[in-house]
Design an enzyme around this catalytic site. Structure first.
Site, mmCIF file in Angstrom:
data_model
loop_
_atom_site.group_PDB
_atom_site.id
_atom_site.type_symbol
_atom_site.label_atom_id
_atom_site.label_comp_id
_atom_site.label_asym_id
_atom_site.label_seq_id
_atom_site.Cartn_x
_atom_site.Cartn_y
_atom_site.Cartn_z
ATOM 1 N N SER A 203 0.941 -1.196 -0.162
ATOM 2 C CA SER A 203 -0.519 -0.271 0.078
ATOM 3 C C SER A 203 0.675 1.251 -0.111
ATOM 4 C CB SER A 203 -0.680 0.174 1.071
ATOM 5 O OG SER A 203 -0.504 -0.084 1.887
ATOM 6 N N ASP B 244 9.138 5.341 -10.443
ATOM 7 C CA ASP B 244 8.909 6.131 -12.181
ATOM 8 C C ASP B 244 9.167 6.679 -11.887
ATOM 9 O OD1 ASP B 244 7.509 3.814 -12.583
ATOM 10 O OD2 ASP B 244 5.109 4.288 -12.277
ATOM 11 N N LYS C 15 -1.258 -3.800 -3.551
ATOM 12 C CA LYS C 15 -2.529 -3.846 -2.845
ATOM 13 C C LYS C 15 -3.066 -2.303 -3.565
ATOM 14 C CE LYS C 15 -5.396 -1.997 -0.287
ATOM 15 N NZ LYS C 15 -5.478 -0.901 -0.042
#
Length: 424
Positions: A322, A333, A347
């Site tokens: 999470s 990224d 998650k």
């Protein structure tokens, strides 16, 4: 970690990300989730009339109807459930049972009811102050054993000699075989200064420990400067409201380090607000995360004013979930640093916490989230840039990666891209 707090509001509206204790056999006690916002409203009495207990169920039904992220409700006609269990609701416990039956139709392990005690424990964790002995627990994969995954530094359990990997076999003489961490909490929690007796097994040896419960301050961050001149930050949870502040202090403390290792291994999640704030401390630009609900899409961008520009390596594993995945994917990224270890938990949906008038709370899945690159990692996880399966090797290789990057920066050259590797 076990404790109690007084609830502060009759309705709490909070968006969260949470590692489910139901989607895998392994259940992690600390896997509580991430909160965007808490709205406090006056307390509302609920026991004045007989029909009020039915109102608990109806409020839960309406909250799901208005906020659940899947407008098809897993293929169910939600209106049919509004009064389906009216005849079974005679008291508060009947309302709770009916709510659980209603939620079962969603087949969503993250949309769930927290009874008042569980909701108090959640608030304790957020307040970073609990009463207990200071351990994190999980069930073994076969659900037969209760395993200690972490002890809090300086807490009663650590002082008594409990260590990670110990199995709790008895609690006050009763067997702990097959019980969940939540059920164990019911037996282990108690008043400050009172003892609990644990039967502990480690490496085949059994012993009995009598541990006195104390008030414990939860520290989310542990920091140290490694001999290599690399700074190391272990972030064990995002649930504490102090986690972002602790992380900022850690960065300031390690400002002279050549690079930073952020260890998110075994971190099951926490306050999403913490994940956003911490990501903003390290990102130089770009998106942190996007959430998509029935009402549209929201994207969180970083401010572009990081606390540090030091090279970063993030350590992750299958228990990084999470909020941990939000931070790791934001760094990966945006090409701010390397992610090293094994694939994360996966998650990728967001919950909202709503306090029911009885003191219980309802977690509702209200949206899904996407990484900055637009990836949906739910049930998939994040693939590390460098796959290192042997946990003992992960820190060593992280240090080597940072040393290479630091050396290259001093020479003014771009380091050779590191290929994904496996170490068994």
């Amino acid at each position: 970690m076990f404790g109690q707090v007084a609830s502060k509001a009759s309705v709490v509206s909070s968006r969260i990300t949470e590692k489910s204790s139901m989607s895998f056999n392994k259940r992690v006690l600390a896997a509580i989730a991430a909160i965007f916002l808490i709205l406090s409203l006056p307390l509302q009495p609920i026991y004045g009339r007989h029909n009020d207990v039915k109102g608990i169920y109806h409020q839960a039904w309406e909250l799901v109807k208005d906020n659940y992220y899947d407008p098809n409700f897993n293929g169910h006609d939600w209106s049919e459930l509004e009064h389906k269990y009216d005849s079974q609701i005679k008291d508060v416990n009947g309302a709770y049972r009916s709510i659980k039956l209603m939620l079962d139709d969603l087949n969503d392990p993250y949309t769930r009811l927290l009874d008042p005690r569980a909701f108090q424990d959640e608030n304790d964790a957020i307040d970073a102050h609990i009463v207990g002995i200071g351990v994190n627990l999980q069930q073994s994969k076969d659900q037969a054993h209760l395993i200690v995954t972490r002890t809090i530094e300086g807490a009663p359990a650590e002082k008594a000699g409990v260590i990670s990997g110990d199995e709790i076999v008895t609690i006050d003489g009763a067997t702990a075989a097959g019980i969940t961490p939540e059920q164990a909490a019911e037996h282990i929690r108690g008043k400050v200064g009172t003892p609990v007796q644990l039967g502990i097994k480690h490496a085949g040896n059994d012993r009995i420990l009598k541990i006195t419960r104390q008030e414990i301050d939860i520290k989310a961050v542990q920091t140290k400067m490694l001999d290599s001149g690399i700074g190391y930050i272990q972030l064990s949870t995002f649930i504490s409201s102090d986690a972002a502040r602790e992380f900022r202090n850690a960065l300031n403390k390690l400002s002279g380090a050549g690079g930073i290792i952020i260890d998110l291994r075994d971190n099951p999640g926490g306050l999403l607000a913490n994940a956003l704030e911490i990501a903003d401390m390290v990102l130089e630009g770009g998106t942190i995360v996007s959430t998509i609900s029935r009402h549209g899409r929201h994207t969180d961008l970083c401010s572009g004013q990081p606390v540090t520009r030091q090279p970063i390596v993030v350590l992750v594993d299958g228990e990084s979930a999470s909020a941990s995945e939000i931070l790791a994917s934001a760094i990966k990224d945006n090409e701010r640093g390397l992610v090293l270890g094994t694939r994360t938990y996966g998650k990728g949906v967001v919950q909202e916490i709503n306090r029911l008038p009885s003191g219980a709370a309802l977690h509702i899945t209200v949206s899904r989230y996407l990484t900055p690159n637009g990836s949906d990692i739910n049930k998939v996880g994040i693939a590390p840039d460098i796959l290192i399966e042997n946990k003992d090797d992960q820190l060593k290789i992280a240090i080597s990666c940072l040393k290479e990057k630091i050396a290259s920066a001093k020479l003014g050259i771009k380091p050779t891209p590191l290929l994904s590797t496996t170490s068994n």
